[in-house]
Design a protein around this motif. Structure first.
Motif, PDB file in Angstrom:
ATOM      1  N   ILE A 168     -71.156 -11.331 -26.174  1.00  0.00           N
ATOM      2  CA  ILE A 168     -72.211 -10.869 -25.274  1.00  0.00           C
ATOM      3  C   ILE A 168     -72.873  -9.613 -25.827  1.00  0.00           C
ATOM      4  CG2 ILE A 168     -72.678  -9.934 -22.976  1.00  0.00           C
ATOM      5  CD1 ILE A 168     -70.575 -11.808 -21.884  1.00  0.00           C
ATOM      6  N   ALA A 169     -72.093  -8.694 -26.374  1.00  0.00           N
ATOM      7  CA  ALA A 169     -72.656  -7.467 -26.956  1.00  0.00           C
ATOM      8  C   ALA A 169     -73.574  -7.793 -28.127  1.00  0.00           C
ATOM      9  CB  ALA A 169     -71.537  -6.532 -27.395  1.00  0.00           C
ATOM     10  N   LEU A 170     -73.187  -8.787 -28.953  1.00  0.00           N
ATOM     11  CA  LEU A 170     -74.028  -9.157 -30.090  1.00  0.00           C
ATOM     12  C   LEU A 170     -75.354  -9.745 -29.629  1.00  0.00           C
ATOM     13  CD1 LEU A 170     -71.442 -10.722 -32.573  1.00  0.00           C
ATOM     14  CD2 LEU A 170     -72.747  -8.626 -32.898  1.00  0.00           C
ATOM     15  N   PHE A 171     -75.307 -10.597 -28.627  1.00  0.00           N
ATOM     16  CA  PHE A 171     -76.536 -11.236 -28.152  1.00  0.00           C
ATOM     17  C   PHE A 171     -77.423 -10.266 -27.372  1.00  0.00           C
ATOM     18  CE2 PHE A 171     -74.308 -15.293 -28.914  1.00  0.00           C
ATOM     19  CZ  PHE A 171     -75.314 -15.959 -29.595  1.00  0.00           C
ATOM     20  N   SER A 172     -76.852  -9.182 -26.833  1.00  0.00           N
ATOM     21  CA  SER A 172     -77.662  -8.206 -26.104  1.00  0.00           C
ATOM     22  C   SER A 172     -78.519  -7.364 -27.026  1.00  0.00           C
ATOM     23  CB  SER A 172     -76.756  -7.276 -25.293  1.00  0.00           C
ATOM     24  OG  SER A 172     -76.021  -6.410 -26.153  1.00  0.00           O
ATOM     25  N   HIS A 173     -78.106  -7.234 -28.325  1.00  0.00           N
ATOM     26  CA  HIS A 173     -78.820  -6.425 -29.328  1.00  0.00           C
ATOM     27  C   HIS A 173     -78.893  -4.946 -28.945  1.00  0.00           C
ATOM     28  CE1 HIS A 173     -79.804  -9.758 -31.845  1.00  0.00           C
ATOM     29  NE2 HIS A 173     -80.469 -10.379 -30.894  1.00  0.00           N
ATOM     30  N   VAL A 174     -78.099  -4.507 -27.967  1.00  0.00           N
ATOM     31  CA  VAL A 174     -78.008  -3.078 -27.686  1.00  0.00           C
ATOM     32  C   VAL A 174     -77.216  -2.429 -28.818  1.00  0.00           C
ATOM     33  CG1 VAL A 174     -77.084  -1.345 -26.110  1.00  0.00           C
ATOM     34  CG2 VAL A 174     -78.172  -3.403 -25.207  1.00  0.00           C
ATOM     35  N   PRO A 175     -77.695  -1.332 -29.409  1.00  0.00           N
ATOM     36  CA  PRO A 175     -76.978  -0.719 -30.539  1.00  0.00           C
ATOM     37  C   PRO A 175     -75.520  -0.440 -30.213  1.00  0.00           C
ATOM     38  CG  PRO A 175     -79.135   0.269 -30.315  1.00  0.00           C
ATOM     39  CD  PRO A 175     -78.978  -0.655 -29.144  1.00  0.00           C
ATOM     40  N   GLY A 176     -74.628  -1.048 -31.008  1.00  0.00           N
ATOM     41  CA  GLY A 176     -73.204  -0.856 -30.809  1.00  0.00           C
ATOM     42  C   GLY A 176     -72.659  -1.546 -29.579  1.00  0.00           C
ATOM     43  N   GLY A 177     -73.513  -2.260 -28.841  1.00  0.00           N
ATOM     44  CA  GLY A 177     -73.053  -2.862 -27.602  1.00  0.00           C
ATOM     45  C   GLY A 177     -72.590  -1.840 -26.591  1.00  0.00           C
ATOM     46  N   VAL A 178     -73.127  -0.590 -26.697  1.00  0.00           N
ATOM     47  CA  VAL A 178     -72.678   0.491 -25.826  1.00  0.00           C
ATOM     48  C   VAL A 178     -72.954   0.128 -24.369  1.00  0.00           C
ATOM     49  CG1 VAL A 178     -72.988   2.908 -25.232  1.00  0.00           C
ATOM     50  CG2 VAL A 178     -73.015   2.212 -27.611  1.00  0.00           C
ATOM     51  N   GLY A 179     -71.929   0.156 -23.560  1.00  0.00           N
ATOM     52  CA  GLY A 179     -72.061  -0.179 -22.155  1.00  0.00           C
ATOM     53  C   GLY A 179     -71.849  -1.651 -21.877  1.00  0.00           C
ATOM     54  N   VAL A 180     -72.394  -2.516 -22.718  1.00  0.00           N
ATOM     55  CA  VAL A 180     -72.240  -3.957 -22.513  1.00  0.00           C
ATOM     56  C   VAL A 180     -70.797  -4.382 -22.785  1.00  0.00           C
ATOM     57  CG1 VAL A 180     -73.034  -6.236 -23.239  1.00  0.00           C
ATOM     58  CG2 VAL A 180     -74.652  -4.340 -23.109  1.00  0.00           C
ATOM     59  N   PHE A 181     -70.272  -3.977 -23.954  1.00  0.00           N
ATOM     60  CA  PHE A 181     -68.891  -4.332 -24.310  1.00  0.00           C
ATOM     61  C   PHE A 181     -67.921  -3.802 -23.258  1.00  0.00           C
ATOM     62  CE2 PHE A 181     -64.881  -3.168 -26.375  1.00  0.00           C
ATOM     63  CZ  PHE A 181     -64.516  -4.359 -26.980  1.00  0.00           C
ATOM     64  N   GLU A 182     -68.086  -2.534 -22.855  1.00  0.00           N
ATOM     65  CA  GLU A 182     -67.155  -1.949 -21.886  1.00  0.00           C
ATOM     66  C   GLU A 182     -67.250  -2.638 -20.527  1.00  0.00           C
ATOM     67  OE1 GLU A 182     -67.715   0.952 -25.124  1.00  0.00           O
ATOM     68  OE2 GLU A 182     -69.038  -0.331 -23.951  1.00  0.00           O
ATOM     69  N   ALA A 183     -68.490  -2.973 -20.115  1.00  0.00           N
ATOM     70  CA  ALA A 183     -68.657  -3.608 -18.804  1.00  0.00           C
ATOM     71  C   ALA A 183     -67.966  -4.967 -18.751  1.00  0.00           C
ATOM     72  CB  ALA A 183     -70.142  -3.748 -18.491  1.00  0.00           C
ATOM     73  N   VAL A 184     -68.086  -5.758 -19.828  1.00  0.00           N
ATOM     74  CA  VAL A 184     -67.439  -7.075 -19.860  1.00  0.00           C
ATOM     75  C   VAL A 184     -65.921  -6.924 -19.837  1.00  0.00           C
ATOM     76  CG1 VAL A 184     -67.150  -9.190 -21.193  1.00  0.00           C
ATOM     77  CG2 VAL A 184     -69.395  -8.137 -21.018  1.00  0.00           C
ATOM     78  N   MET A 185     -65.398  -5.980 -20.610  1.00  0.00           N
ATOM     79  CA  MET A 185     -63.947  -5.783 -20.646  1.00  0.00           C
ATOM     80  C   MET A 185     -63.423  -5.334 -19.287  1.00  0.00           C
ATOM     81  SD  MET A 185     -62.917  -6.651 -23.659  1.00  0.00           S
ATOM     82  CE  MET A 185     -61.247  -6.030 -23.561  1.00  0.00           C
ATOM     83  N   LEU A 186     -64.128  -4.426 -18.635  1.00  0.00           N
ATOM     84  CA  LEU A 186     -63.685  -3.955 -17.319  1.00  0.00           C
ATOM     85  C   LEU A 186     -63.727  -5.073 -16.289  1.00  0.00           C
ATOM     86  CD1 LEU A 186     -65.469  -0.469 -17.254  1.00  0.00           C
ATOM     87  CD2 LEU A 186     -63.000  -0.872 -17.352  1.00  0.00           C
ATOM     88  N   ALA A 187     -64.741  -5.933 -16.371  1.00  0.00           N
ATOM     89  CA  ALA A 187     -64.835  -7.038 -15.414  1.00  0.00           C
ATOM     90  C   ALA A 187     -63.770  -8.099 -15.672  1.00  0.00           C
ATOM     91  CB  ALA A 187     -66.231  -7.654 -15.487  1.00  0.00           C
ATOM     92  N   ALA A 188     -63.477  -8.362 -16.951  1.00  0.00           N
ATOM     93  CA  ALA A 188     -62.516  -9.416 -17.276  1.00  0.00           C
ATOM     94  C   ALA A 188     -61.075  -8.974 -17.075  1.00  0.00           C
ATOM     95  CB  ALA A 188     -62.724  -9.877 -18.720  1.00  0.00           C
ATOM     96  N   LEU A 189     -60.800  -7.688 -17.240  1.00  0.00           N
ATOM     97  CA  LEU A 189     -59.429  -7.168 -17.135  1.00  0.00           C
ATOM     98  C   LEU A 189     -59.285  -6.338 -15.872  1.00  0.00           C
ATOM     99  CD1 LEU A 189     -58.945  -6.109 -20.864  1.00  0.00           C
ATOM    100  CD2 LEU A 189     -58.201  -8.227 -19.770  1.00  0.00           C
ATOM    101  N   SER A 190     -59.643  -6.929 -14.762  1.00  0.00           N
ATOM    102  CA  SER A 190     -59.600  -6.202 -13.490  1.00  0.00           C
ATOM    103  C   SER A 190     -58.181  -5.906 -13.038  1.00  0.00           C
ATOM    104  CB  SER A 190     -60.333  -7.013 -12.414  1.00  0.00           C
ATOM    105  OG  SER A 190     -59.744  -8.315 -12.288  1.00  0.00           O
TER     106      SER A 190
END
Length: 781
Positions: A168-190
């Motif tokens: 998801i971070a790669l497809f978002s094209h946000v530099p470094g996936g900042v915020g995107v990577f963390e948000a997915v991990m927090l949602a998946a590892l509740s």
């Protein structure tokens, strides 16, 4: 050599992980390293393709293995994915990979017509799978060991979440996936405590992203410095060298890293032992002010990153000051020496790359792309969200805003967040209302310019040099005043009209000066309707060359209305004569008397065509302009039905016309009669050739191996008659049996070329958006 491959691999992956757009950022690093090692661009592209395929193979194979061997209890709102469905999906993907492996034993390449791509053998395919799987497992394992007291049974879930977050971070094209990577991990590892997981994710980003990025920056700079040293030894001119194109991108990313570190640090509680030690050294107001200033410095670094990307010297000085200041503020607000070391290291890296920042331009007029806006907004919002998560046990009230205490971390966080938000808002408002002005241009007083134009026109061998009198151009003149270049600035495109005018010895100076002025203003350069004589210079300047069309030159010594080939032209001229057409040449001293009648012809012609005046590459009906030239006139019963102003070189090398207008009801063949009569007059006056003008897009070959622009141009030429009479225009000029001479466009390569072509169309169109406004030269004596 392994050392070269390791440098390219490490730096490219690090850049792509941190900055996004891996094909551009990581590809730039690979291209730089491998090109210096002697690889061709096609070979570098093969390396990039293999790396991409290997990564995605790893993602699919490892994900399929997890689903097949250890399905997870995944629940989506409204949809339950059973373990059996997961296992079936995983086995399907593994089966497809096995089928691909069997296919590789019998098929060695993929081919389509003349295109060939070799396929890896089974051993290589398995090695690619193994490398990719180990890479993903090791990366997720690094995150797993950072989660406090995580049981081993949690690893499959964490691994699946890691795969999903990376994709998801790669497809978002946000530099470094900042915020995107963390948000997915927090949602998946509740199921994991959120504060501990947030701390683990921050530590993982430092270990897996920031530290490798700093190391990659040092390696790239060391490699570049060796390259610069070799060039300095060979050329002995340090001022003529600039850094690699990848360095500004890297340093812009490092500025984002530094700003993000300061913002995230300002959102986290200070370490009590360090704060108590600091209490014995500095007073509380100093700590409060340093905390607030550190967050503002971090926000300013984020806003400066796009200007660093554009190599602006003002951004370099400001970023260096902010990094050093941020390091001092980090020490003063909580003795965060780790941050101070990181920020000072970034400042040192920036200083090493000082030659990269040579553009003198205002940093407040640069536009922010969607990627930069998303990155800045993501970092600011992430830091604020982490702060609220870290201090969620506190009851927020108005008193917190005015609370100043050694243990007042929530108050300091609120004030720092407000300051960052105000700074971002103020910058956005200033940028929104900032007027856009053309860059300062070299100014030449009108009398001096008039003298330069006349002197250069004495050496002109092309009649279109008289476009300098249309009043819609800017000029660059050579130091000795014998040569000039006419151009205009449209948007960010610096568009030159044709070749420089004057002796060829002065051309390089003017063309390079325009290229350097455009580059210093963060613009792009385009030479429109360039002739073949200037192509070697354009190639030396690194410009991309495309063929624009062909120009019709009629040899006046051989021109005749006799013979079978001239029958259509002879018929048109004869019919116009039978209907009473008469030709005459009107000297420039008598043109003013005819202007009212010429204006009537011009207005009716424009109304019949349903369009306004064009600009830049042609003249317009302007008395000041028309009074400079002799005119060819066609009369019927004493009334003017057609006219054209005459361009003639002083050495009689070329004769041509610019503004051609005729009444809609004029006799058949009127313009053929005008051209044929003018050519006969030119032959008698001793002119060598007549220039019938350009046929756009003609003569462009569209063979199978031709570049894409040639195929598109040929397609438009054949099927674009409803937009413009491409083939009809060439067929009309073919009646005069001309010699066709190619004309070209030379422009900054890459995506700058289509953007420059859009600006060219706007400029030539002469509408409200065109920069071809009234810039009058003094009337000729």
């Amino acid at each position: 050599p392994y050392r070269t491959a390791a440098l390219a691999s490490f730096t490219s992956y690090t850049l792509s992980h941190n900055l996004g757009l891996g094909w551009l950022t990581g590809g730039s690093a690979r291209l730089r390293v491998y090109s210096a090692a002697g690889l061709r661009r096609g070979e570098v592209a093969s390396v990039i393709a293999v790396a991409s395929v290997t990564f995605w193979i790893g993602v699919f194979v490892t994900a399929a293995a997890v689903l097949a061997l250890h399905p997870l209890a995944i629940a989506v709102p409204g949809v339950a994915i059973s373990l059996g469905v997961q296992r079936a999906a995983g086995l399907t993907v593994l089966g497809a990979m096995a089928a691909a492996l069997l296919a590789l034993r019998t098929r060695r390449e993929i081919s389509f017509r003349q295109w060939r791509m070799p396929l890896p053998g089974t051993g290589m395919f398995l090695a690619m799978c193994a490398v990719a799987m180990v890479d993903l497992l090791a990366a997720s394992g690094a995150l797993f060991v950072l989660v406090p007291a995580a049981p081993l049974a949690l690893f499959p879930l964490l691994f699946a979440a890691y795969l999903l977050a990376v994709v998801i971070a790669l497809f978002s094209h946000v530099p470094g996936g900042v915020g995107v990577f963390e948000a997915v991990m927090l949602a998946a590892l509740s199921t994991i405590a959120q504060p501990q997981l947030v701390a683990s994710l921050i530590a993982f980003r430092i270990v897996y992203y920031l530290l490798p990025l700093a190391l990659a920056a040092l390696l790239l700079l060391a490699n570049e410095r060796q390259h610069w040293h070799r060039q300095l030894s060979a050329l002995g001119d340090a001022g003529g060298l600039i850094a690699s194109a990848a360095i500004p991108r890297l340093l812009a990313g490092l500025a984002v890293v530094g700003g993000g570190v300061l913002l995230l640090s300002g959102s986290m509680p200070a370490l009590s032992p360090r704060l108590m030690a600091l209490r014995a050294i500095v007073p509380l107001p100093f700590v409060e002010a340093s905390h607030f200033a550190a967050s503002l410095s971090g926000t300013a670094l984020l806003l400066l990153a796009p200007s660093l990307y554009r190599r602006l010297d003002g951004a370099f000085h400001a970023a260096r000051m902010l990094l050093v200041s941020g390091a001092l503020f980090s020490l003063a607000k909580g003795f965060d020496y780790e941050e101070a070391i990181l920020l000072l290291s970034l400042a040192g890296i920036l200083q090493l790359a000082r030659p990269c920042f040579y553009r003198r331009s205002a940093i407040t007029v640069q536009s922010l792309s969607a990627a930069w806006v998303a990155a800045i907004a993501g970092i600011v919002l992430l830091s604020s969200w982490l702060g609220f998560m870290a201090f969620k046990q506190f009851d927020y009230s108005n008193d917190l805003w005015w609370s100043f205490a050694w243990h007042g971390d929530p108050s300091r966080f609120l004030r720092a967040s407000l300051g960052a938000a105000v700074l971002v808002t103020a910058y956005a408002v200033a940028w929104w209302f900032n007027p856009v002005a053309h860059p300062a241009m070299p100014h030449t007083h009108a009398p001096e310019l008039e003298a330069t134009l006349e002197r250069a026109l004495h050496h002109a061998v092309r009649s279109d040099a008289h476009l300098c009198f249309t009043g819609d151009k800017r000029f660059l003149a050579s130091d000795d005043g014998s040569c000039f270049l006419m151009y205009q600035v449209q948007g960010s495109s610096w568009i030159a009209m044709g070749n420089p005018v004057g002796p060829e010895a002065g051309w390089p100076e003017l063309m390079w000066r325009l290229r350097e002025l455009a580059d210093a203003a963060c613009g792009r350069v385009l030479f429109y309707q360039m002739c073949a004589e200037a192509l070697p210079l354009a190639i030396d300047m690194g410009l991309q060359i495309i063929k624009y069309g062909e120009e019709a030159h009629v040899d006046l010594a051989r021109f005749s209305l006799k013979g079978p080939d001239a029958r259509p032209l002879r018929y048109a001229v004869g019919r116009a004569v039978r209907e009473g057409a008469q030709f005459e040449i009107v000297g420039r001293e008598h043109v003013a008397e005819l202007l009212p009648e010429l204006r009537r012809v011009s207005d009716e012609w424009l109304a019949q065509k349903g369009r306004g005046e064009k600009a830049f590459s042609v003249g317009r009906f302007d008395p000041v302009y028309l009074n400079r030239f002799d005119h060819a006139i066609v009369r019927v019963e004493g009334r003017i039905v057609a006219f054209a102003n005459i361009w003639a070189t002083e050495g009689r090398q070329e004769l041509s016309v610019d503004l051609m207008r005729h009444l809609p009801g004029s006799p058949y063949g009127t313009m053929d009669f005008l051209f044929a009569s003018l050519m006969a007059w030119g032959r008698e006056e001793g002119f060598a050739r007549f220039n019938l003008g350009l046929a756009p897009l003609s003569g462009i070959g569209a063979r199978q191996l031709a570049p894409a622009w040639a195929k598109i141009g040929a397609l438009v030429y054949r099927h674009g008659e409803t937009l413009y009479g491409f083939e009809g225009l060439r067929a009309y000029k073919e009646k005069y049996a001309p010699l066709w001479v190619s004309r070209y466009i030379a422009a900054t390569p890459g995506m700058a070329l289509p953007r420059a072509l859009i600006d060219l169309q706007t400029l030539v169109g002469g509408g409200r958006s065109s920069a071809s406004g009234p810039r009058r030269l003094p009337t000729a004596a």
